[in-house]
Every structure is written in structure tokens, then in C-alpha cells.
Design an enzyme around this catalytic site. Structure first.
Site, PDB file in Angstrom:
ATOM      1  N   SER A 146       0.843  -1.199   0.000  1.00 53.98           N
ATOM      2  CA  SER A 146       0.000   0.000   0.000  1.00 53.98           C
ATOM      3  C   SER A 146       0.884   1.257   0.000  1.00 53.98           C
ATOM      4  CB  SER A 146      -0.955  -0.058   1.192  1.00 53.98           C
ATOM      5  OG  SER A 146      -1.999   0.876   1.055  1.00 53.98           O
ATOM      6  N   ASP A 222      -9.962  -5.780  -3.220  1.00 52.39           N
ATOM      7  CA  ASP A 222      -9.348  -4.743  -2.384  1.00 52.39           C
ATOM      8  C   ASP A 222     -10.284  -3.544  -2.287  1.00 52.39           C
ATOM      9  OD1 ASP A 222      -7.718  -2.563  -1.448  1.00 52.39           O
ATOM     10  OD2 ASP A 222      -5.946  -3.719  -2.022  1.00 52.39           O
ATOM     11  N   HIS A 254      -7.389  -5.991   1.153  1.00 57.06           N
ATOM     12  CA  HIS A 254      -6.194  -5.173   1.389  1.00 57.06           C
ATOM     13  C   HIS A 254      -5.453  -5.577   2.672  1.00 57.06           C
ATOM     14  CE1 HIS A 254      -4.005  -1.594   0.098  1.00 57.06           C
ATOM     15  NE2 HIS A 254      -4.006  -1.099   1.320  1.00 57.06           N
TER      16      HIS A 254
END
Lengths: 276, 276
Positions: A146, A222, A254
Site C-alpha cells: 500500500s 481490495d 487489502h
């Protein structure tokens, strides 16, 4: 430099260290996994992990399940905190700015510029420290998730020759084009988007001097896909002829459950480059 | 019954459910890992994990790294919370009594007896629920850590024929003889030690009707060794002729790093019994 945790783990040792960082002007924590080969005195390659928003050094070392893979391949794995911290460090009430959200760049704007120099920290100070104090070779890989996937891609692209391998899980690939990135870049670097391009993987790919192959995993479920934009990364790599393996994983979100599911394949990817 | 989390994980799915428990008279949470085989519709054996002091259902499912092993062997893994919880549930300011410290027994003393019926919950209600609502066979194994290692051993010993396999990591093997156990047993069962023996693995081993082989891992650097007493478990097994594999692991402490390092071998131990 002070060791604040140590735990036997898969024949090696997971440690956490705290030291005074010259880059950030604050104490910084990092996790380091020393595989059995390092404990036996061998110099091992080092794989740097950069974590996502809200994380400290703890999330990755406790939840990702990286240690058995690092032990199997004989890699040291270093996982720093995601920002400077402390009462004297600028912060913001939102989770996506300030402490826990350093975005791995060097801030130029008040009140952030005083301490938010995470790029200097992860690209220069931390590797020098690791290679001086631990049984580490100068073979380096870098990966992250991320915000940390953004960090890994940008750090490798900004420093040709410094890393032998790079990969990311669900990276913020085009921060200049998404809300998380635009908010952070404006705060840390100012309102002029001209200052932002050097911190955007999709922008950097176009002019990269080095063509390190990218391995990217992205969950199709996600919840933050609009912040991540793997489609823009694919287009940029195609336009530039940059080697990319982008794997869309059906059903994955995620979370660290996603990270753990694919961490072994990422470690193997790096080991292939770092051990050759 | 309500699903409150679901995450793709190693080709299967990690879920968390919440339901009204008849045993405890409270809502209870449990984690359940459904391996790919279960998602494909096969009935799979179920391995029950009991966690240690202070844990909820979250610690094990996020930190132990059990999912790849469960996926490889086709086992469902169920991890309940460690006690009833909530504003109407008796509690204590100490970490080792009350909420987060149910010790997997049925309390008889006020104020605990109203809700602290964790033995009924883990041995009866939860397996019935799992076998009714999920693609689970009635092949059951049970394991756990510390207070949960005590829980696994005692639950299997109290219910001959109900489990095909049992193991523990750093269990509280002789709670009637150590501070953690004596405090909890006195609070939940009263001051008369005669009521305690049915909740002590070392005591139960002497009269066990079933000789399920025990696999126990114990870190030699465990900071809680005086609370665990693997030496008493070894002596009890030798005296009774109970099959025991007790492995002392040099350098390992009491943490999830220890659990993660050996969880794969424990899952394989159970899979051998559950899949045969």
C-alpha cells in the site's frame, strides 16, 4: 542503538531496535529478522519492507508470516516504522497524514519538513546502519504494501543500482492521481504538482534509467482499489517497456491476510535476484 | 449467527462469527479458517485452537500463521474467544482472572458461575454449532497455548472419544500447583482443592481412560516456565504410561513467534490423526 525486543523465530531471531535517526531527528524503531544463516555468522542479503498507513514496525513482523521464508532463503528482513513519532513531531488527526503516514518522502513544507525525511532514512541511513551493525551484505531488495508499496517502488526507481530487486503488494502506484496521495503530497511538498512527480511510481517509470523487473500482487476485492490504480502502472510499464508481472488475485482484500498469502512468493522473487 | 469478518487467505477463507451462546449466556466470537477443500464443498476435519491469557479470537488468527498449514492439509481451524465478555459479565482488574481468562472450565462460584461456562462452550456447544453450519466432519482435534494448552489437554482428557488428536504449546500443565492456576481455580471453583483436580492435566493423566498421544512444545527461554511445569507433565505421563512427546526448544520464549515457529508441525501432527 538499543535492542528493545528479541524472540527466537524459525531457527533465527526476530529483533526490534531503537536508535537516534539523523535523518528524522527522532528515535526510530525497526524490526530485523536474522535468519539462521546470519546467526551462524554468514553475511546475508537484506530485504527491506515498507509498511502501509497506520502501521508501526510491529504489524509486519507479527502478522505477515515472513520469517519462515526468510529463514529458508537466508535473507535478513528489515521493517522500519512508517514515520517519525513523538510529542515534538508534527501530526494530524487523520490516519492518512502525519505520524504513521510518512509516505517515504522528504517533506519540504512546514510543519513537516523538520522531521519527515523518511526517504533519506529508508534509502540511505537505514541500509548504512544495517550493513555496519549486522551480518549483512550489500545485496539489497525492497518491497512493501500500500503506502509502503509506493515507497518501495519509488525508492528503487529513484536510486538506480542500489537495489537488486523490487516488488509490491497493493501499492499506491500513482499517488499524484488519487486522494490519499494528493492529500499527502500537497501537505508534505506544497500545492505545486510539479514537485510531486519525483514521488510517483507511474511518473518515474517513464524515465527510469534502470529496468528492474516489477512483481506486483493486487487483490481484486481490495476495498481501496481506487487509491491504488494498478491499471495506471500497467499502462506506464507498457508505454516504457518496463518489465512488469502484475497479478490480480481474485477474492483478496487489502489486509494482512492478503499479504501473508503471497509473502512467500515475494520473498522467493527477491531471493532469486539477491542470491544469484 | 452473524459473520463479522471474512478475508481470502491461502486459497481459503478466514472468517469471524458472532453468535448468542447458550453456555455462557453472552454473545461469543470465534474465528474459523475454511481451507480451499471446504470452500469446494468437501467435509473437512476440524482442529480447535484455545488461546492464552488476555487473548481474544483475533490473536491466533492474525499472528500464528496457521492458515497455509490448514490449507495444505485440508483442515478447518476454529479459534474461540477465551471467555465471555461484556458489561454484564463479571470481571477482575487483573489480566489473569475474569474476561480474557476463562480457563476453559465451568465456574461454580459467584460472581463467575452466571457466565463462565467455557468448558461447556468449547467441548459441546461450539463443535455442535460448527458441525451444523459449516462443511465440517465429526473428526476433531484440539490444541492451544499456555492457558489454552491447559484447556486443550483438560478438554480432551475429560471427553474420551471426542477428539482424535491433542497437542499443546507451553501449556499450564499443572494449574493446581502454580500461581496462575491456583488463583483462577480458587476464584471460579472455590477454596477447596478437591474441586480442582478435574481441571488439571497432570492430575487427569493418572486416571485417563484413553491414551491419546500428547505432542507438547515448550520454549526453554519461556519467561513463564514456573507457571507451566512441563516437568510435572513428563513425570505424570511416565508414571501412567501415557504417550508423550515433549520437545524443549532452546531459545524460544512464550510469544506468538514461538507459536508460529512450531504451528506447522502441530497441524501436521493433527492431520495425521484426523485424515487417517
Amino acid at each position: 542503538m538499543q535492542r528493545i525486543e528479541q524472540h527466537a523465530s524459525f531457527g533465527g531471531r526476530q529483533e526490534v531496535w531503537r536508535h537516534a535517526s539523523a535523518s528524522t531527528g527522532t528515535p526510530m524503531n525497526f524490526g530485523i529478522y536474522l535468519p539462521p544463516q546470519a546467526l551462524a555468522g554468514q553475511r546475508c542479503p537484506v530485504l527491506y519492507w515498507l509498511s502501509g498507513l497506520t502501521c508501526s514496525e510491529q504489524n509486519f513482523i507479527t502478522k505477515a508470516g515472513v520469517q519462515p521464508h526468510a529463514a529458508a532463503h537466508g535473507l535478513i528482513v528489515v521493517a522500519p516504522d512508517t514515520s517519525p513519532r513523538g510529542p515534538g513531531v508534527a501530526d494530524d488527526a487523520a490516519y492518512d497524514l502525519g505520524q504513521g503516514a510518512g509516505f517515504y518522502l522528504n517533506a519540504t513544507q512546514a510543519p513537516w519538513a523538520a522531521h519527515y525525511r523518511m526517504q533519506d532514512y529508508v534509502a540511505d541511513e537505514l541500509p548504512a546502519l544495517i550493513e555496519r551493525h549486522f551480518p549483512a551484505s550489500d545485496a539489497r531488495g525492497i518491497f512493501g504494501h500500500s503506502m509502503g508499496g509506493h515507497g518501495a517502488l519509488v525508492t528503487a526507481l529513484r536510486h538506480p543500482g542500489r537495489y537488486r530487486s523490487v516488488s509490491a503488494l497493493a501499492p499506491i502506484a500513482a499517488p499524484t492521481q488519487v486522494p490519499w496521495g494528493r492529500k499527502a503530497l500537497a501537505a508534505y511538498l506544497g500545492d505545486d504538482p510539479a514537485a510531486w512527480a519525483g514521488w510517483d511510481a507511474v511518473a518515474l517509470i517513464a524515465t527510469a534509467r534502470e529496468r528492474l523487473p516489477l512483481l506486483i500482487d493486487q487483490g481484486e476485492a481490495d476495498e481501496f482499489l481506487p487509491q491504488l490504480r494498478p491499471d495506471l502502472l500497467r499502462a506506464a510499464c507498457e508505454a516504457a517497456g518496463h518489465p512488469l508481472t502484475l497479478r490480480l488475485q481474485p477474492g483478496y482484500d487489502h489486509s494482512y491476510y492478503f499479504i501473508a498469502s503471497f509473502i512467500g512468493e515475494h520473498v522467493a522473487h527477491h531471493a532469486g535476484a539477491l542470491r544469484s
